[in-house]
Design a protein around this motif. Sequence first.
Motif, PDB file in Angstrom:
ATOM      1  N   ALA A  56       0.752  -1.031  -0.200  1.00 12.57           N
ATOM      2  CA  ALA A  56      -0.059  -0.155   0.162  1.00 12.57           C
ATOM      3  C   ALA A  56       0.959   1.339   0.018  1.00 12.57           C
ATOM      4  N   ARG A  57       2.089   1.241   0.911  1.00 17.29           N
ATOM      5  CA  ARG A  57       2.673   2.430   0.822  1.00 17.29           C
ATOM      6  C   ARG A  57       3.401   2.487  -0.468  1.00 17.29           C
ATOM      7  N   PHE A  58       3.919   1.777  -1.103  1.00 21.94           N
ATOM      8  CA  PHE A  58       4.582   1.679  -2.692  1.00 21.94           C
ATOM      9  C   PHE A  58       3.521   1.984  -3.514  1.00 21.94           C
ATOM     10  N   ILE A  59       2.166   1.831  -3.517  1.00 26.24           N
ATOM     11  CA  ILE A  59       1.339   2.324  -4.408  1.00 26.24           C
ATOM     12  C   ILE A  59       1.063   3.747  -4.263  1.00 26.24           C
ATOM     13  N   HIS A  60       1.079   4.195  -3.103  1.00 23.33           N
ATOM     14  CA  HIS A  60       0.449   5.517  -2.812  1.00 23.33           C
ATOM     15  C   HIS A  60       1.828   6.348  -3.273  1.00 23.33           C
ATOM     16  N   GLU A  61       2.943   5.799  -3.025  1.00 22.22           N
ATOM     17  CA  GLU A  61       4.137   6.634  -3.202  1.00 22.22           C
ATOM     18  C   GLU A  61       4.293   6.735  -4.697  1.00 22.22           C
ATOM     19  N   HIS A  62       3.883   6.017  -5.556  1.00 21.62           N
ATOM     20  CA  HIS A  62       4.275   6.064  -6.974  1.00 21.62           C
ATOM     21  C   HIS A  62       3.212   6.431  -7.612  1.00 21.62           C
ATOM     22  N   PHE A  63       1.958   6.135  -7.263  1.00 22.69           N
ATOM     23  CA  PHE A  63       0.738   6.670  -7.689  1.00 22.69           C
ATOM     24  C   PHE A  63       0.042   7.542  -6.783  1.00 22.69           C
ATOM     25  N   PRO A  64       0.307   8.766  -6.393  1.00 24.58           N
ATOM     26  CA  PRO A  64      -0.051   9.345  -5.554  1.00 24.58           C
ATOM     27  C   PRO A  64      -1.295  10.025  -5.722  1.00 24.58           C
ATOM     28  N   ASP A  65      -1.684  10.326  -7.133  1.00 21.94           N
ATOM     29  CA  ASP A  65      -2.916  11.023  -7.490  1.00 21.94           C
ATOM     30  C   ASP A  65      -3.927  10.180  -7.979  1.00 21.94           C
ATOM     31  N   THR A  66      -3.474   8.918  -8.458  1.00 26.88           N
ATOM     32  CA  THR A  66      -4.228   7.911  -9.271  1.00 26.88           C
ATOM     33  C   THR A  66      -4.303   6.833  -8.593  1.00 26.88           C
ATOM     34  N   GLY A  67      -3.797   6.502  -7.691  1.00 34.73           N
ATOM     35  CA  GLY A  67      -3.797   4.993  -7.146  1.00 34.73           C
ATOM     36  C   GLY A  67      -4.280   4.882  -5.479  1.00 34.73           C
ATOM     37  N   CYS A  68      -5.366   4.262  -5.318  1.00 34.11           N
ATOM     38  CA  CYS A  68      -6.137   4.163  -4.109  1.00 34.11           C
ATOM     39  C   CYS A  68      -5.983   2.649  -3.591  1.00 34.11           C
ATOM     40  N   ALA A  69      -5.067   2.379  -2.688  1.00 38.58           N
ATOM     41  CA  ALA A  69      -4.912   1.107  -2.110  1.00 38.58           C
ATOM     42  C   ALA A  69      -5.555   0.801  -0.673  1.00 38.58           C
ATOM     43  N   ILE A  70      -6.271  -0.224  -0.643  1.00 38.92           N
ATOM     44  CA  ILE A  70      -7.076  -0.241   0.716  1.00 38.92           C
ATOM     45  C   ILE A  70      -6.723  -1.803   1.181  1.00 38.92           C
ATOM     46  N   ALA A  71      -5.964  -1.805   2.171  1.00 37.20           N
ATOM     47  CA  ALA A  71      -5.724  -3.079   2.943  1.00 37.20           C
ATOM     48  C   ALA A  71      -6.960  -3.759   3.571  1.00 37.20           C
ATOM     49  N   VAL A  72      -7.314  -4.983   3.074  1.00 37.37           N
ATOM     50  CA  VAL A  72      -8.612  -5.762   3.555  1.00 37.37           C
ATOM     51  C   VAL A  72      -8.232  -6.650   4.116  1.00 37.37           C
ATOM     52  N   GLU A  73      -8.398  -6.716   5.487  1.00 38.07           N
ATOM     53  CA  GLU A  73      -8.220  -8.053   6.440  1.00 38.07           C
ATOM     54  C   GLU A  73      -9.406  -8.505   6.863  1.00 38.07           C
ATOM     55  N   PHE A  74      -9.468 -10.010   6.283  1.00 39.01           N
ATOM     56  CA  PHE A  74     -10.672 -10.736   6.832  1.00 39.01           C
ATOM     57  C   PHE A  74     -10.330 -11.344   8.269  1.00 39.01           C
ATOM     58  N   LYS A  75     -10.930 -11.306   9.253  1.00 33.11           N
ATOM     59  CA  LYS A  75     -10.669 -12.261  10.327  1.00 33.11           C
ATOM     60  C   LYS A  75     -10.926 -13.711   9.868  1.00 33.11           C
ATOM     61  N   LYS A  76     -10.016 -14.536  10.470  1.00 34.22           N
ATOM     62  CA  LYS A  76     -10.319 -15.886  10.003  1.00 34.22           C
ATOM     63  C   LYS A  76     -11.458 -16.547  10.646  1.00 34.22           C
ATOM     64  N   PHE A  77     -12.675 -16.206  10.527  1.00 35.23           N
ATOM     65  CA  PHE A  77     -14.003 -16.772  11.017  1.00 35.23           C
ATOM     66  C   PHE A  77     -14.261 -17.837   9.800  1.00 35.23           C
ATOM     67  N   PHE A  78     -13.716 -17.598   8.622  1.00 34.31           N
ATOM     68  CA  PHE A  78     -13.931 -18.505   7.578  1.00 34.31           C
ATOM     69  C   PHE A  78     -13.057 -19.890   7.458  1.00 34.31           C
ATOM     70  N   MET A  79     -12.270 -20.130   8.608  1.00 30.23           N
ATOM     71  CA  MET A  79     -11.617 -21.523   8.748  1.00 30.23           C
ATOM     72  C   MET A  79     -11.062 -21.570  10.128  1.00 30.23           C
ATOM     73  N   GLU A  80     -10.681 -22.642  10.485  1.00 36.92           N
ATOM     74  CA  GLU A  80     -10.252 -22.962  11.876  1.00 36.92           C
ATOM     75  C   GLU A  80      -8.615 -22.703  11.912  1.00 36.92           C
ATOM     76  N   GLU A  81      -8.227 -21.714  12.603  1.00 32.71           N
ATOM     77  CA  GLU A  81      -6.999 -21.409  12.196  1.00 32.71           C
ATOM     78  C   GLU A  81      -5.795 -22.321  12.661  1.00 32.71           C
ATOM     79  N   TRP A  82      -6.262 -22.820  13.873  1.00 36.12           N
ATOM     80  CA  TRP A  82      -5.228 -23.682  14.230  1.00 36.12           C
ATOM     81  C   TRP A  82      -5.225 -25.166  13.822  1.00 36.12           C
ATOM     82  N   THR A  83      -6.159 -25.670  12.848  1.00 36.05           N
ATOM     83  CA  THR A  83      -6.120 -26.743  12.182  1.00 36.05           C
ATOM     84  C   THR A  83      -5.987 -26.467  10.629  1.00 36.05           C
ATOM     85  N   GLY A  84      -6.268 -25.345  10.280  1.00 39.10           N
ATOM     86  CA  GLY A  84      -6.221 -24.957   8.823  1.00 39.10           C
ATOM     87  C   GLY A  84      -7.680 -25.443   8.064  1.00 39.10           C
TER      88      GLY A  84
END
Length: 278
Positions: free
Chosen positions: A221-249
């Motif tokens: 995200a930092r790289f995108i906003h540095e190199h495309f400051p006026d044209t690039g919007c980078a959003i970090a999307v973090e999904f909580k691992k409710f879609f899996m059992e994180e200890w068994t995978g």
Amino acid sequence: MDMKKARDPIVDLAPPVTAEWWTQHRGYSPVVATAIHNGHMTRDAVERCFAVPEDARLREEDPFTEFIIRDFPNRLVVHRSRFEVDINRPRHGAIYIRPEQAWGLNVWTCELPHDVVEQSLAIHEEYYAMLKSFLAGIERCHGRFVVLDVHSYNHRRGGPEAEPMAAAEAPDVNLGTFSMDRRKWAHVVDAFAEALRTFDFPGGPLDVRENIAFQGRGEQARFIHEHFPDTGCAIAVEFKKFFMEEWTGTPSVDSLVALRQLLASTQPVLTEALEKGR
């Protein structure tokens, strides 16, 4: 977890096993999705030096994020494990040397040979050279673009029997916007968040908040906003691992299919928001 066991006759959750550093798909859209921590593959020279077991590595990777973004015509998927080289950290920190860089894990049995380190860092350098060229092409076609930098995060770090993180600190979807000019891209971020919140998700609406569990301080995200400051919007999307059992995978197929549909449904919303913001 054996990734081959994640295959289903109807829903194939497992990405192809490949020696490629990454794969890229290019289509006609101003929206890009990436899964840069999806990878689990490592070179033999790296594998031989690991002290950390495979299940612990997999737990800190972001399995199934490649599946979640498959409906995006523009997408980048990294197949190398972050334990070989972490694309989302700056070059000087892209290889975990000390336990404090890797959630307290002792990663290596010995000091990595110089040539092994340099080959891993070459992946990092080449990825960002490719990313700049890739996004410049999107910019030429559309003027402006959005990158959804898709990740997942653990919320049961105390162990398989421990209580999960308090909901106040662990939204279902965490949007990281630290490195962007938030005022410039408010119309895009707000439209995206609203689309996520109002999606008819099985079991009820998702808890979507900004800069709670993570702030979006990653290198991509930092790289995108540095190199495309006026044209690039980078959003970090973090999904909580409710879609899996994180200890068994073990994945929840229904949840993953719903997340894939959810994210795909935001593409026209993001495209429209870009157009309105001109």
